[in-house]
Motif scaffolding. Sequence first.
Motif, mmCIF file in Angstrom:
data_model
loop_
_atom_site.group_PDB
_atom_site.id
_atom_site.type_symbol
_atom_site.label_atom_id
_atom_site.label_comp_id
_atom_site.label_asym_id
_atom_site.label_seq_id
_atom_site.Cartn_x
_atom_site.Cartn_y
_atom_site.Cartn_z
ATOM 1 N N UNK A 119 4.462 9.151 41.500
ATOM 2 C CA UNK A 119 3.640 8.241 41.766
ATOM 3 C C UNK A 119 2.918 9.790 41.575
ATOM 4 N N UNK A 120 2.154 11.006 41.207
ATOM 5 C CA UNK A 120 1.665 11.217 41.802
ATOM 6 C C UNK A 120 0.873 11.657 42.906
ATOM 7 N N UNK A 121 0.050 11.160 44.382
ATOM 8 C CA UNK A 121 -0.259 10.770 45.066
ATOM 9 C C UNK A 121 1.138 11.218 46.448
ATOM 10 N N UNK A 122 1.983 10.841 46.220
ATOM 11 C CA UNK A 122 3.381 10.646 46.963
ATOM 12 C C UNK A 122 3.955 11.900 46.178
ATOM 13 N N UNK A 123 3.737 12.751 45.277
ATOM 14 C CA UNK A 123 4.806 13.603 45.255
ATOM 15 C C UNK A 123 3.866 14.599 46.154
ATOM 16 N N UNK A 124 3.104 14.782 45.807
ATOM 17 C CA UNK A 124 2.450 15.880 46.297
ATOM 18 C C UNK A 124 2.477 15.905 47.809
ATOM 19 N N UNK A 125 2.192 14.515 48.419
ATOM 20 C CA UNK A 125 2.753 14.694 49.373
ATOM 21 C C UNK A 125 4.020 14.762 50.130
ATOM 22 N N UNK B 183 -2.239 8.444 54.199
ATOM 23 C CA UNK B 183 -3.306 7.586 53.013
ATOM 24 C C UNK B 183 -3.128 5.518 54.008
ATOM 25 N N UNK B 184 -3.786 5.541 54.018
ATOM 26 C CA UNK B 184 -3.488 4.033 54.890
ATOM 27 C C UNK B 184 -3.265 2.840 53.863
ATOM 28 N N UNK B 185 -3.576 3.472 52.208
ATOM 29 C CA UNK B 185 -2.818 2.259 51.250
ATOM 30 C C UNK B 185 -1.092 2.101 50.987
ATOM 31 N N UNK B 186 -1.068 3.396 51.077
ATOM 32 C CA UNK B 186 0.360 2.934 51.140
ATOM 33 C C UNK B 186 1.189 2.228 52.350
ATOM 34 N N UNK C 89 5.432 4.897 51.823
ATOM 35 C CA UNK C 89 6.103 6.074 53.208
ATOM 36 C C UNK C 89 7.815 6.183 53.018
ATOM 37 N N UNK C 90 8.670 5.098 52.754
ATOM 38 C CA UNK C 90 9.800 5.145 52.878
ATOM 39 C C UNK C 90 10.205 6.582 51.582
ATOM 40 N N UNK C 91 10.000 6.281 50.446
ATOM 41 C CA UNK C 91 9.805 7.275 49.822
ATOM 42 C C UNK C 91 8.920 9.064 50.091
ATOM 43 N N UNK C 92 8.308 9.230 50.455
ATOM 44 C CA UNK C 92 7.838 10.733 51.179
ATOM 45 C C UNK C 92 8.929 10.781 52.282
#
Length: 403
Positions: free
Chosen positions: A4-10, A36-39, A44-47
């Motif tokens: 997912x793009x937003x997780x990869x950017x993080x 991001x509160x929606x995670x 969160x684990x992935x990041x």
Amino acid sequence: MRLHRNLCFAVIDGLHKIFNENEYADKAVQQLLKRDKRWGSRDRGFVAETIYEIVRYKRLYAEIANVKAPFDRDNLWRIFAVWATLKGIKLPDWKYFADTPSRKIKGRFDELSQIRKYRESIPDWMDNLGTTELGEEFWAQEITKLNEQADVILRVNTLKTNKKDLQLKLQSEEIETEILPNHPYALKLKERANVFKTEAFKNGWFEVQDASSQLVADFLDVEPGMKVVDVCAGAGGKTLHLAALMQNKGQVIAMDIYESKLKKLKIRARRNGVHNIEMKVIDSTKPIKKLHGKADRLLIDAPCSGLGVLRRNPDAKWKLEPEFIENIKNIQIEVLQQYSKMVKPGGKMVYATCSILPSENEKQVEKFLTSESGKEFTLVTDKSIFAHKSGFDGFYMALLEKK
């Protein structure tokens, strides 16, 4: 797995902070997880886990990606592409992954995995040091284990509960744990979870503390009613354990050069229901001199290289310098000489480090015992803990008694 793009950017942002802005990995990850509160927990684990794994294997991945520090964002995406390819993750059709040579990546990985400094992803100097101090075969086994992700270990707070009740309480909050043999206060999480959000944590039923670290307070042989000094207390994990072993009776004096750390200990002590701790900042030689010959027990959890805890601090591999280790050895000797004066005749002290190097451990104790201050002491026993033998952090502890 789908990226997912937003997780990869993080992940890229986190790596940029750690590699280019010299931020500590745990702090960088902590900040990112609030982004991001929606995670959900999986996001969160992935990041967190992706960042830690790339930090852990920075040298190997950078070599395969053919990029050199300082890494710009394009380079960080290349390193990320190497990580994803080796994990068998299908790369999406994003510009960052254009022309990623998947087959070449796997070939280079097989080739570099034959060389330990790449396979275990460590600086040359660290590989040489480990080999010199521990021997080729022993070091090879130890550094492999130190590259694995650390388990989450809890220490039950016996002032408030016991292991069985804590297990049941956590089970009711959907967290499964198992008992560890030879670690009387430890529970190991079967799966990673955010234990800090549990009711059990908020009620002070446990602290997160590695199994090896939990052995140190026990090693000091404390009893209720004693005057015990923890002279490098930090945020106080071992201080709290000492207070619990003393059943809140007697006095634990927690000392540190950093007032900010002692403030954290104050908050933790309140949550743990501990009220026999007195805190003192070491801002001059006065607080030490006032305690000369007064401590029944003294804990010196000495500053060290931290090579035994690389599993939980993988970025230390890239922040540590050989000069730092040489300097810290001088500080260790100084700390032993100065602080040991607090022990009363017949009293005991423990010198402990989270290092696996004999030059920071046994050899420092040997040096101390032949010095003027050390002549009053005898070595009762010592213990070296290695990750590849115990499965937990590398630690050293020596119990000395004043004649």
